[in-house]
Design an enzyme around this catalytic site. Structure first.
Site, PDB file in Angstrom:
ATOM      1  N   CYS A 258       0.837  -1.206   0.000  1.00 26.81           N
ATOM      2  CA  CYS A 258       0.000   0.000   0.000  1.00 26.81           C
ATOM      3  C   CYS A 258       0.871   1.254   0.000  1.00 26.81           C
ATOM      4  CB  CYS A 258      -0.994   0.014   1.147  1.00 26.81           C
ATOM      5  SG  CYS A 258      -0.408  -0.519   2.735  1.00 26.81           S
TER       6      CYS A 258
ATOM      7  N   VAL B 187       0.648   4.077  -2.868  1.00 25.37           N
ATOM      8  CA  VAL B 187       0.198   5.446  -2.594  1.00 25.37           C
ATOM      9  C   VAL B 187       1.231   6.448  -3.116  1.00 25.37           C
ATOM     10  CG1 VAL B 187      -0.354   7.118  -0.780  1.00 25.37           C
ATOM     11  CG2 VAL B 187      -1.252   4.813  -0.630  1.00 25.37           C
TER      12      VAL B 187
END
Lengths: 589, 457
Positions: free
Chosen positions: B106, B110
């Site tokens: 993640c 991002v």
């Protein structure tokens, strides 16, 4: 090193270290061999984290520095250190992880911080894993709303006393302000709600998470309840996580001596215990790395002094009990402690001697944690085993070289990112437990507050110290040292055992334990005996791949004596059989 | 234990409690371990890699090797290019894999790290030795689940490696889905019994179920070789076992190399195994040998012998979508009643297919995707079941509700059957039936009145 007053015991050298039964390789040569495979930049970094020990003047180790990408490290992240280690064990509050599902999932019951519900504290929420299960939409538009809703839902379902919220990597990047969400929820729900900015990328290991957790626990819980327990001689055991029931073992031992544990941070602990732990008389610190911040802050704000103890290993446990007794300076307590030590040691000695008879001269290596790689050396020593190499996964220089080195540690950018709380003496509640005269008298008697000499001072000269060991170094270590056992974690466990070397997990204890205090020591001696002497290691090579063993050859082949002996028994039975039906059917003539 | 769970259901829109899924990267790491000579690489904070390795190790009790980019705050601000480049240099010089399979996390998603660009630059500056391969899959943790991570890494294998040379090979590709090494071994055994030449990828048998020999091998014997995955582009056809973990890989191969795909379900139970065998037989142009028919016959015999113990029993199932869909069919073959069926993974195909299966035989069955174990437990509290089938995380519910419990799926952290006993194929069905029978009868034998405690069952 002090000169021992007595001649060394059989099997031990003059400094008290067990004598290995096989020669131990020269650590500097091993070190160079390990470093050989590395590209120059990697080598330069690792050189500072692999050292030959000198207990008298511990060399400077490059601990608590960044792990080199790609090297295969044991280390985890800040979130793991914060949510997983320090706060996770509080069993009657809710823990909500704000982020995608994985972080909460992997920290769900995977550390063995056991808890048992007590009368009056019937809830145990440790079996719950709670998360905002952040999806793409929240990553794009922000997750604060979802977090606020999740807290509200958790409150509606569970009606808890408190809720702790933890940030994961993406939360930090998208800029969710979890603290303001928590503040609002606290007002709205009327319960304690607080957040931890423990994004995984902060710091260089779990260690940063310990610090963040210490800060949060201190800020949001410690001191909320000014109700001292009624018992005398109240202490907190800090840096003890009740893995495999260690805290219960320590607690039972202390109780036997007449010492009361207000709180164990953090093992089998309730919210209320944390809130009132500042009312204890003394903090004793087990794992210095993960909780020294708390010990320091509690002393500054509330005047609770701290001392380092170690309940791992028989001698160490006795020493720690005596130190606590000395602090309280109560003759009846001191007498009781001596009585308990005498009783426990009388029960333990035969076990120790029995196990030592099979393990004397064997060697161990340990790469784990921030205190266990040091503490467990004492248990191995108890049964005649020498630790030839050891290192921590996430410790700092002071855990290796001792706290004397603290003023010399350079604060780098990674450590500077972690908040240092500005703590002052509480105007009402600061209460130094000892007068300056009492402290001076104790110190004159050889009693030291806040003392930790670190691992190196208690390890043999020239043993190998490796910080943040890599997989490659572990392989080399097994090849060159051939230790009889290695203490490590789950990721290494089966790698090491494929080599035919038993590996004791010293994070989870392989679902064993307790290993603390005297009863725990007996458990550990027996466990190591079982592991090293297990017959399974002898089964690895099939007989046909072993050199011809005359004893084995006897059992093989058609004409071997063993086969002939069986033939003698069964051939008679075979001949005695007469086909009855055939006989009946035979013509009568 | 589970003190806060009551039958009263409070609607939740934000809070996940006791999830029945985890995040993408662990699935990608597992899939990558099914390539021979491969080092999975986690591009993110080192905690992700540590968690995934730990969890896979707890499940398989085997070494699980993987590397990490070890992001710190700096990398999170400035991007992970320097970290990945340095990682690749270290990995190839210290651990010499044939191939590195990078998956994102993640954090790197991002930030928006562009892996192909980073890898190309690393190649240009010589951090990747000649002849060595780096592939990658985007596996954001905030999308899908671990099953999607597996699927994405399979797709990466096809996209990076599979090639069509124009010369068709007389072999069938099998994409086995997110199943155990024991299952992959069983699929290979069945194919060999049929005399069909197959290429299976990923293949974690002989990787994550290795022997203890006294010698450690960083890259064990098993795994689909790069050459095999490359040759998949020339195969006659692909059989993909499971919508969520395998179908996308097969569709990618179909569109990239024009290899036709049969989109099947996991071969759990008689019907699904029959379909698998029949499809493989057709593609490979072989006959089903008597030995396989005997196996099948023994399974039918077992089902008929034990029918009385299973018929009408209410079952709650939690697991990954492909597994639940397939297992439900075995339960229906046994005439059990799967009254509750959940998966943590999102994806409408789960509910659609489950309704097709259950609307007839179990009209009131509760079926839910993106569900969690907390909710399943609440359903059970409202109306109990006779048997719970879930991964290890179901054990608390089983204890609290005193339910016979069969561990099935990923992860199993506290038992060992999954390491050796497949659940796919006719043999796999026998294993499952045996486990279910033991669970049901052990409870009866433990709890029934003395006069009903019988020697023979």
């Amino acid at each position: 090193m002090s000169v021992p007053a007595h001649p060394p015991a059989a099997g031990y050298d003059s400094a008290g270290f067990p004598l290995p039964s096989a020669p131990v390789p020269e650590s500097e040569a091993v070190r160079l061999e390990m470093l050989k495979a590395y590209p120059p930049k990697t080598r330069k970094k690792r050189e500072k984290q692999l050292l030959a020990n000198d207990p008298a003047t511990p060399p400077e180790i490059g601990a608590n520095t960044r792990t080199i990408p790609g090297i295969i490290t044991q280390r985890g992240c800040t979130y793991a250190g914060c949510r997983g280690v320090v706060i996770g064990p509080i069993h009657d509050i809710l823990h909500i992880t704000h982020g995608p599902v994985g972080c909460s999932y992997y920290s769900w019951l995977t550390r063995r911080n056991l808890a048992r519900p007590k009368p009056g504290q019937p809830v145990n929420y440790l079996q719950y894993c709670m998360t905002t299960d952040m999806m793409e939409e929240e990553v794009i538009f922000g997750g604060e709303k979802k977090l606020a809703a999740a807290i509200r839902e958790a409150h509606a379902i569970f009606k808890p006393k408190a809720i702790a919220v933890y940030s994961t990597c993406p939360v930090g990047l998208i800029g969710d302000d979890i603290h303001s969400v928590c503040r609002k929820a606290k007002e709205e729900l009327g319960i304690n709600v607080f957040g931890f900015s423990c994004e995984g990328y902060k710091g260089v290991s779990q260690s940063a998470g310990h610090h963040i957790a210490n800060n949060g626990v201190f800020k949001h819980m410690v001191g909320l309840l000014d109700e001292p327990d009624p018992q005398p001689f109240r202490i907190n055991v800090l840096g003890e996580y009740n893995i495999g029931g260690d805290a219960w073992e320590i607690d039972a031992l202390l109780q036997k001596c007449g010492i009361h544990v207000t709180a164990t941070l953090s093992g089998d602990i309730s919210y209320e215990q944390i809130c009132k732990c500042h009312t204890a008389d003394l903090n004793v610190v087990m794992c210095h790395r993960s909780i020294n911040y708390m010990a320091e802050m509690m002393e500054t704000k509330f005047g609770v002094p701290w001392i380092k103890v170690n309940f791992i290993g028989a001698e160490q446990t006795a020493k720690s009990l005596r130190k606590i007794g000395q602090f309280f300076g109560d003759q009846r307590l001191t007498d009781r402690i001596e009585e308990v030590i005498a009783q426990e040691m009388a029960a333990l000695r035969p076990v120790q001697a029995d196990v030592r008879s099979r393990l004397q001269g064997k060697t161990a290596a340990m790469f784990v944690g921030g205190s266990r790689a040091h503490h467990y050396q004492h248990l191995f020593k108890d049964v005649g085993m020498l630790t030839v190499a050891a290192g921590y996964e996430f410790a700092h220089r002071d855990d290796y070289e001792g706290r004397a080195v603290l003023p010399k540690i350079k604060v780098d950018a990674d450590s500077r990112n972690i908040e240092e709380l500005d703590v002052e003496a509480d105007p009402q509640r600061y209460n130094p437990r000892k007068t300056p005269e009492q402290i001076a008298a104790l110190q004159a008697g050889g009693f030291n507050f806040k003392d930790y000499d670190g691992m190196m001072a208690e390890m043999k000269k020239s043993s190998l110290v490796i910080d943040d060991i890599s997989h490659h170094e572990m392989e080399k270590l097994i090849e060159l040292y051939k230790p009889d056992i290695i203490g490590s974690g789950i990721k290494d466990k089966f790698v090491i055992e494929k080599f035919g070397v038993p590996c004791k997990q010293l994070h989870s204890y392989d679902q064993g334990g307790p290993y603390a205090a005297f009863t725990g020591a007996a458990n550990f001696y027996r466990e190591i005996d079982r592991m090293i002497n297990s017959k399974v290691w002898q089964l690895v090579t099939p007989s046909w791949k072993k050199p011809a063993d005359p004893a084995l050859a006897l059992g093989r082949g058609i004409d071997s004596p063993a086969n002939q002996a069986v033939r003698a028994v069964v051939s008679g039975l075979a001949k005695a059989w007469k086909p009855r039906q055939a006989a009946a059917a035979a013509p009568e003539s | 234990m589970l003190n806060g769970t009551t039958a009263e259901i409070v609607e939740r829109k934000a809070l996940r409690i006791n999830p029945a899924k985890t995040c993408q990267p662990i699935g990608a790491m597992y899939a990558a371990l099914g390539i021979h000579g491969c080092m999975p690489h986690s591009h993110g904070s080192q905690g992700c890699c540590s968690y995934h390795r730990s969890h896979l190790t707890r499940h398989f009790k085997e070494p699980v090797m993987a590397t990490t980019s070890s992001f710190t705050e700096g990398a999170s601000v400035f991007g992970g290019m320097a970290n990945l480049t340095q990682a690749l240099r270290n990995i190839f010089s210290i651990y010499s894999p044939e191939i590195v399979a990078v998956h994102t996390t993640c954090l790197s998603e991002v930030i928006g790290d562009d892996i192909p660009t980073i890898v190309r630059k690393a190649q240009e500056e010589g951090s990747i030795p000649e002849g060595k391969i780096v592939i990658h899959a985007n596996t954001p943790s905030f999308v899908g689940s671990h099953v999607y991570g597996f699927s994405n890494m399979v797709m990466a294998m096809v996209n990076y490696l599979s090639e069509k040379t124009g010369t068709t090979r007389n072999q069938v590709n099998i994409i086995p889905g997110f199943v155990e090494p024991a299952d992959m071994r069983e699929i290979k055994r069945l194919a060999a019994a049929l005399g069909a030449d197959i290429v299976m990828f990923p293949d974690t048998s002989n990787v994550l179920d290795g022997p203890l020999t006294g010698q450690y091998k960083m890259y064990p014997e098993g795994g689909a070789t790069v050459a095999q995955i490359r040759s998949a582009g020339d195969s006659i056809a692909t059989i993909a076992l499971g919508h969520f973990a395998a179908h996308v890989g097969a569709a990618t191969l179909e569109s990239k190399c024009n290899v036709p795909a049969a989109f099947l379900e996991l071969p759990i139970g008689i019907g699904a195994t029959d379909r698998f065998i029949d499809t493989l037989r057709n593609y490979a142009g072989v006959q089903v040998p008597a030995a396989v028919e005997l196996e099948r016959g023994r399974l039918v015999d077992l089902m008929s012998d034990l029918h009385q113990y299973f018929h009408g029993r209410r079952v709650a199932v939690s697991g990954d979508p492909d597994q639940v869909i397939a297992l439900t069919q075995l339960l229906l073959e046994l005439e059990m009643k799967p009254v509750y069926a959940i998966t943590g993974s999102p994806g409408n195909q789960f509910e659609k297919r489950m309704h097709e299966l259950l609307d007839g035989p179990v009209p009131n069955a509760r079926i839910k995707q993106t569900a969690d174990l907390f909710e399943l437990h609440q359903w059970i509290k409202r109306e109990p079941v006779d048997l719970l089938i879930a991964n290890t995380y179901g054990k608390h519910i089983a204890r609290v509700e005193n339910l016979p419990f069969v561990r099935f799926g990923f992860p199993i952290l506290d038992r060992t059957s999954h390491r050796f006993n497949p659940t796919v194929g006719y043999v796999g069905a026998m294993n499952l039936i045996n486990q279910m029978l033991n669970a049901l009868l052990d409870k009866k034998d433990r709890e029934c009145a003395e006069e009903w405690f019988e020697l023979v069952q």
